[in-house]
Each structure stands twice: as structure tokens, then as C-alpha cells.
Design a protein around this motif. Sequence first.
Motif, mmCIF file in Angstrom:
data_model
loop_
_atom_site.group_PDB
_atom_site.id
_atom_site.type_symbol
_atom_site.label_atom_id
_atom_site.label_comp_id
_atom_site.label_asym_id
_atom_site.label_seq_id
_atom_site.Cartn_x
_atom_site.Cartn_y
_atom_site.Cartn_z
ATOM 1 N N LYS A 1 102.397 37.450 -20.275
ATOM 2 C CA LYS A 1 103.481 37.237 -21.239
ATOM 3 C C LYS A 1 104.765 36.803 -20.535
ATOM 4 O O LYS A 1 105.495 35.931 -21.023
ATOM 5 C CB LYS A 1 103.726 38.520 -22.018
ATOM 6 N N LYS A 2 105.018 37.403 -19.367
ATOM 7 C CA LYS A 2 106.232 37.066 -18.620
ATOM 8 C C LYS A 2 106.205 35.603 -18.164
ATOM 9 O O LYS A 2 107.225 34.906 -18.211
ATOM 10 C CB LYS A 2 106.353 37.992 -17.410
ATOM 11 N N ASP A 3 105.029 35.127 -17.718
ATOM 12 C CA ASP A 3 104.907 33.754 -17.207
ATOM 13 C C ASP A 3 104.501 32.762 -18.293
ATOM 14 O O ASP A 3 104.263 31.590 -17.994
ATOM 15 C CB ASP A 3 103.858 33.713 -16.084
ATOM 16 N N SER A 4 104.368 33.246 -19.537
ATOM 17 C CA SER A 4 103.954 32.386 -20.665
ATOM 18 C C SER A 4 102.611 31.705 -20.394
ATOM 19 O O SER A 4 102.398 30.537 -20.707
ATOM 20 C CB SER A 4 105.033 31.321 -20.947
ATOM 21 N N SER A 5 101.689 32.462 -19.765
ATOM 22 C CA SER A 5 100.343 31.951 -19.522
ATOM 23 C C SER A 5 99.492 32.292 -20.742
ATOM 24 O O SER A 5 98.912 33.368 -20.850
ATOM 25 C CB SER A 5 99.746 32.582 -18.256
ATOM 26 N N HIS A 6 99.409 31.365 -21.692
ATOM 27 C CA HIS A 6 98.772 31.644 -22.972
ATOM 28 C C HIS A 6 97.268 31.857 -22.839
ATOM 29 O O HIS A 6 96.686 32.687 -23.541
ATOM 30 C CB HIS A 6 99.045 30.494 -23.939
ATOM 31 N N TYR A 7 96.637 31.121 -21.921
ATOM 32 C CA TYR A 7 95.189 31.276 -21.766
ATOM 33 C C TYR A 7 94.842 32.655 -21.208
ATOM 34 O O TYR A 7 93.944 33.339 -21.710
ATOM 35 C CB TYR A 7 94.630 30.185 -20.850
ATOM 36 N N ALA A 8 95.573 33.087 -20.160
ATOM 37 C CA ALA A 8 95.334 34.425 -19.605
ATOM 38 C C ALA A 8 95.605 35.491 -20.660
ATOM 39 O O ALA A 8 94.878 36.481 -20.766
ATOM 40 C CB ALA A 8 96.210 34.642 -18.377
ATOM 41 N N HIS A 9 96.660 35.279 -21.463
ATOM 42 C CA HIS A 9 96.996 36.216 -22.546
ATOM 43 C C HIS A 9 95.816 36.342 -23.521
ATOM 44 O O HIS A 9 95.415 37.453 -23.911
ATOM 45 C CB HIS A 9 98.253 35.707 -23.263
ATOM 46 N N ALA A 10 95.227 35.208 -23.894
ATOM 47 C CA ALA A 10 94.121 35.225 -24.852
ATOM 48 C C ALA A 10 92.879 35.894 -24.263
ATOM 49 O O ALA A 10 92.204 36.678 -24.929
ATOM 50 C CB ALA A 10 93.800 33.796 -25.286
ATOM 51 N N VAL A 11 92.567 35.597 -22.989
ATOM 52 C CA VAL A 11 91.385 36.177 -22.352
ATOM 53 C C VAL A 11 91.525 37.695 -22.229
ATOM 54 O O VAL A 11 90.581 38.453 -22.485
ATOM 55 C CB VAL A 11 91.152 35.542 -20.964
ATOM 56 N N ILE A 12 92.719 38.172 -21.834
ATOM 57 C CA ILE A 12 92.939 39.613 -21.694
ATOM 58 C C ILE A 12 92.814 40.306 -23.052
ATOM 59 O O ILE A 12 92.216 41.382 -23.170
ATOM 60 C CB ILE A 12 94.317 39.883 -21.063
ATOM 61 N N THR A 13 93.373 39.716 -24.105
ATOM 62 C CA THR A 13 93.262 40.304 -25.447
ATOM 63 C C THR A 13 91.796 40.391 -25.870
ATOM 64 O O THR A 13 91.364 41.392 -26.463
ATOM 65 C CB THR A 13 94.051 39.446 -26.457
ATOM 66 N N GLU A 14 91.010 39.364 -25.541
ATOM 67 C CA GLU A 14 89.589 39.375 -25.882
ATOM 68 C C GLU A 14 88.863 40.502 -25.136
ATOM 69 O O GLU A 14 87.994 41.176 -25.707
ATOM 70 C CB GLU A 14 88.976 38.017 -25.531
ATOM 71 N N ASN A 15 89.224 40.745 -23.862
ATOM 72 C CA ASN A 15 88.601 41.818 -23.094
ATOM 73 C C ASN A 15 88.992 43.192 -23.631
ATOM 74 O O ASN A 15 88.177 44.122 -23.650
ATOM 75 C CB ASN A 15 88.979 41.699 -21.617
ATOM 76 N N LEU A 16 90.244 43.349 -24.061
ATOM 77 C CA LEU A 16 90.667 44.610 -24.681
ATOM 78 C C LEU A 16 89.872 44.858 -25.968
ATOM 79 O O LEU A 16 89.478 46.002 -26.266
ATOM 80 C CB LEU A 16 92.168 44.578 -24.972
#
Length: 703
Positions: free
Chosen positions: A225-240
Motif C-alpha cells: 500500500k505504501k509503494d502503491s504496488s497494486h498487483y502485490a496488494h491483490a495477491v496478498i489479499t487473495e492469500n489472506l
Amino acid sequence: MLKLPLRAFLFLLLPISLTTFAQDNDTKLSYEENIYNREKKHIDKTNELLNRGDEKVYKKAHELLTILKAKRSLVNVNIILAQYFKNKAFIDSSIFYVNEALKFNISNDTLQAKIQSSAYNTLATNYTIKGLFEESKKWHLKGIEAAEKFNEEYFYYANTHGLARAYMEIGDFEKSLKLFKKCLEYKEEKQIIYGSYINIGSVYAMLEDFELSEKYLQKGLILAKKDSSHYAHAVITENLASNAQDQGKYDEAISLYNKTIKLSEQYGFYQLALISRMDIGNILLNQKKYQEAETLYLKALDQAIKLGYLEQQFIVYDNLKQIALNQLDYKNAFNYTSKYYHLKDSVNILQKDKEINELEVKYQTTQKEKEILLLQVENKNRKLELEIEKKENENQILSLQCSAEQIEVENVLLKKDQEIKQADLKIKEANLARQKTIRNIILYSFLVILIPIIGLLSVYYQKHRTQRQLNKKQEEVNQQKISTLLNEQELKMIKASIDGQDKERKRIAQELHDSICGNIAAIKLQLSNVVNDVQGSSLQTINVQLNDTYDQVRNLSHNLLPKKFIHNNFCDVLEEYFTSIGDASKLITTFTVYPREEINLLEELIQIETFKITQELITNTIKHANASSVELQLTLSESILNVLFEDNGVGFDTKHFKSGIGLENIKNRLQNMSGILSIDSRIHRGTIINIEIPTLVKNIEEV
């Protein structure tokens, strides 16, 4: 039955194109580098096509392979093609182009190390996708070694991350976690940081430690979120969401999956959205909410068809069939099953190689062009035939108009011609009879000459064949003699080494008997008189003799240590010994060590025992294995020194095997160090010996 969620991982997409490598400004550009600088713009454009996912990259790259001249340019194009085929999941093609890139030898050592390290990383990633994890580990280790040689941190951590991923796939979670956490130390590349947080969270989830899993996933989420990395954000949410589903928290899981879908569709991560939508469908299916699940699966199917994701289409059709069966709707179940197998047949057609299809199109185009040319030629010939027929008709009309006189003249001429022809026929018949006689004479003469020639050729062929067989057998005998001489020479070398060891043992025994035992006997006599010695002179004498005995034992033990270890690094000495044995015995040797510096700093006792164990192993291989290659690999992990020794010899049956003196010596040395020995061998398959030695000082001292 509960279906496990499809976990998403952050695959590390490394910018391996060499166009980003810096040029040393302090050196004068060579002719090769000047050519490369002129060709670089074409490579950059092709690389941009690859990053955009444009299909034109394939055609453009093949055009460049035919026109570019600089080695660095050709290396770049081959790596671009390798990356293209990896993205298309054509792994064998990707491996082919990586190997093509590695064939080029660049004179700049630093640049060559970067080429090797990045290419090894791509090669290992391909083997991970294929499921060949041991092969993947090997190439990642080579990439790490190449990166360490020239202190290339980026490629070192990239290959370390890939090695951790290979360990995770084979279920060695302990080593995987250690390497992923090590990658967190590298702050220069965000992709490596995100990938490490996500994969650590996934490993802990596989271990069902969901508390630690969510801890690392939340750390990655804050950073994304801090670096605005949207793909990493989406992948982490999917893993949660997957963690919540694994724990039976279905409402929370569906909420997180919906967040992933919204974020993915907003920024164009359609495959991730598709996976999340299918995971929600799995939850609804297991909750027997068939209507909602079917609606969601149909939407996922529509998306999978639009994106061309065939694997997801298979899964959706299978789940829709299951829903129909659960509802006793056999008509739809049959319909979905038919579509499943129809899709499977279509996939078999689509899996044809693209280059072969292009060649077929070119071939068909050429054939059509030829057919057009043939039709044009046939049309011209047809026109000519029509013109000829027209002229012939005109001639026939003219001939009919001839006068009767001409017909009579022709009749007279015909009669005369017939008379002449009859005379000619008689002459020809006579000539034919004479020629037939001559031909028969020539034929019989030829057969009379040919039969002896055939006989001579047959005899010569048999003699030549016999001589060739004799030469072949003589060559085999010579090869056996050479092999026997080499084996005898190797045995002489081994025997000389053993004789040297025996002589050294005899010298030690003599030293112990003549010096130390004598001193101990003198000490014993002095102790018997110590009671009668009032002034204590015997005690002083005993003290001197004890010091002398201690010095002799210390000197004797130091004389037994390999002197090379005093002035050289352990790994260098072992590698030099291993290589020299290979040169002397014609064995192909491979030596790998990681991490070299930490192994060089091990206790001297461990280094000595490891060196002696290696000597025993190579001696046994030369004497018994009849091998052509051996490989020695040393790795240090979590205070355990792992020695892996492998040969491609004749092998043996471990169930009916009786260990000899050499193997017993190895076991005794390992017992003194609390080490573990395991042997894996089969007949005609070679032998693998795995040794684990604890390196903590307290373990050795206790023994």
C-alpha cells in the motif's frame, strides 16, 4: 468434500535483458561494442513489445537473429525469446533459447557473469514450472556462484529467492523459510521483498501456522500500500482469503475474495480475479448453495473464455457438471461433460508448435502460387491448341478443293511408293536378323566374362569383411589392454597411498613406544620412590618428565595434521585434491561448495575428518565403482555440514551389501563427530552417499 483454494504466488519476473547493463566509460569501446551500441535500439523496441505482451515480439525477434552481428545483441534476442516462451508456458522452447544465449562467450568477465547468473535464474524458473525441482536447485546454485564471483547482489538475491521457491515446492519448508527471510535483507528490489513476504506467508499457511502466515502477509500488505504496488496488494489479499477459507471462516474469505476481484478488475489483473471468483464458487459448492455457485461459475467461465485461460475452463466445466449431478440434472451434466471433452480436443489442436504452423502456411501459400502458375500455363497451351485446330481445319478445306488430276497423280505415286516400301521391308528384315545374331553373340560373350568377375568380387568382399572383423576384434583387445593398464596404474597409486598411511602409522607407534611409553615408565618408577624422598626432588623430576611427555604428544599430533590447512583455505585444498584425483584417474569431477567462506571457517577437526572421509570415498569409487564421473557437493545450513558424494558407477544392492574397511573407517569417524551416513545405490544406477555432520563445537568436544 471441501476443495482447497487455488493459492496465488508472486512470481518473480526479473528484467534479465542485458540492455540494462552499464558500459565501463573508462575503457575505449571495441569494434564489437560499437556494433552493439548501433543495434541496441532494435533490442530495446523488441523488449518493450515483450513487456507489453505484444505477439509481434516473436516475429521481430526472429528477424533480428538474422540481421544482428554483435554477440551481446544475439544474447539479448535469445533471452527475449526465452522469456516469451516462458510466459506462454512453452517451457521446452524457453529452455532451448536460454541454452542458445549461454553458447556466446563475452570477453568482459563481469558482463559474462551477469549473463550466466540471469540465464541460470531463467533456466531454473523453467524447471520449477515443469516440476523438476532438483534440476531447478542445481541451476539456482550455479547462478548464486556466478553472482558471488563478481559480487552481483541483485542476481545473488534473485537466485536465492528462486532456490527458496524450489525448496518450498519439494516440501523442505525449513530451508525455504530461511532463504526467503534472507531475501528480506535486500532492500534494493521491491519485487524480491514482496515475493518473500507472500511466499513466507504461504509456507506458514501450508504448515497450518495461520497466525505467523497472516503476520508476514500483513507486513507485505503495508509495504504494498505504501509503494502503491497494486498487483502485490491483490495477491496478498487473495492469500489472506485463502487462509480464512482454510480455517473455515467462509464469510470472511468471501469478503476478501470480493476485494481481490474488485482490485484486480480495476487494474487489469484478470487472471487473479478469475482465480478468486472460482474460489468463491468452491465455497458455495461445498455449502451446497448450488444456484449461487452455478451463477458464479458461469461468470467465471465467460471470463476464462475471453482471456483464453484453458486450464480454468477445464476446472469450471468439471464443477458445473458436479453441480448438475448433485441436483439430478443429468441433461446439463451430460452437456457440460461434452463441452469439457470438446475443449480438451481443441487444446490438443492448439498445442501445435507455432513455428511449424507458420511453415505450413508458407508451404501452402507456395503450393497455391505454383497451382496458379500451372493454370496460367495450361490456359496458354489451350489457346495454342485451339489456334492449331483452326489452321488444320482450314488446310483440310483447301485440300478438298484440289482437282481430280492431283488425286490421280497421287495414286500413281502411291503405287510406286508401295513397291519401294516392299523392297525396303525385305532389306530391313535381313538387317534385323543379322543384328539379332550379333546381339546374341555379344550377350553370351558378356556373360562369360561377367561370371568370373562376380566370383572374384565375392571372394574379395569376403576377404575384406573377414579382415575388418579381425581389425575390430584387435581394436577391442587393445582397448581392454589399455583399460587393464589404467586400472593397474590406479591400483598402484591407491596402494602407494595406503602403504604411505601404514608407514606413517608404524612411525607413530614407534614414537609412542620409544618416547612417550619410556617417559611414562620413568614417571612410574619416580612415583614409587616419592614416599622416601623427603626433599621432593622426585616430584620435581616427575614434573619435568610430564612436561616433556606433553610436548612430545603435542608435536606428534601436529605432525599428523595436513600442513596445507595451515596456509590455505579448506575448500581450496579439498577442491585441488579432488581435481588432481580426477586428472590422474581420468574421472570427470564436479565440485560444488556453498557457502564457501563459512565452511572455510569451520573447526580444524571437522575439516580434517571431512578431508579424510573424502579420501576414503574417492578411493572406494576408483577401486570398486568403475565410474566415469563423480560429484562432490558441500553445503552448510543451520550448523549442519552436508557432504553429498555421487558417482555413475556400477552401483550395488544395499540389502545384501557388506561394508569393507574403508566404509567402517568412515562410520567410526562420523560416530566420533555425531555424524549421520546414508547410502542410496542400485545396480547399474550409481551410488549416492549423503553425510550430515554437526558443526557446533560443543557436540565435538562432548564426544
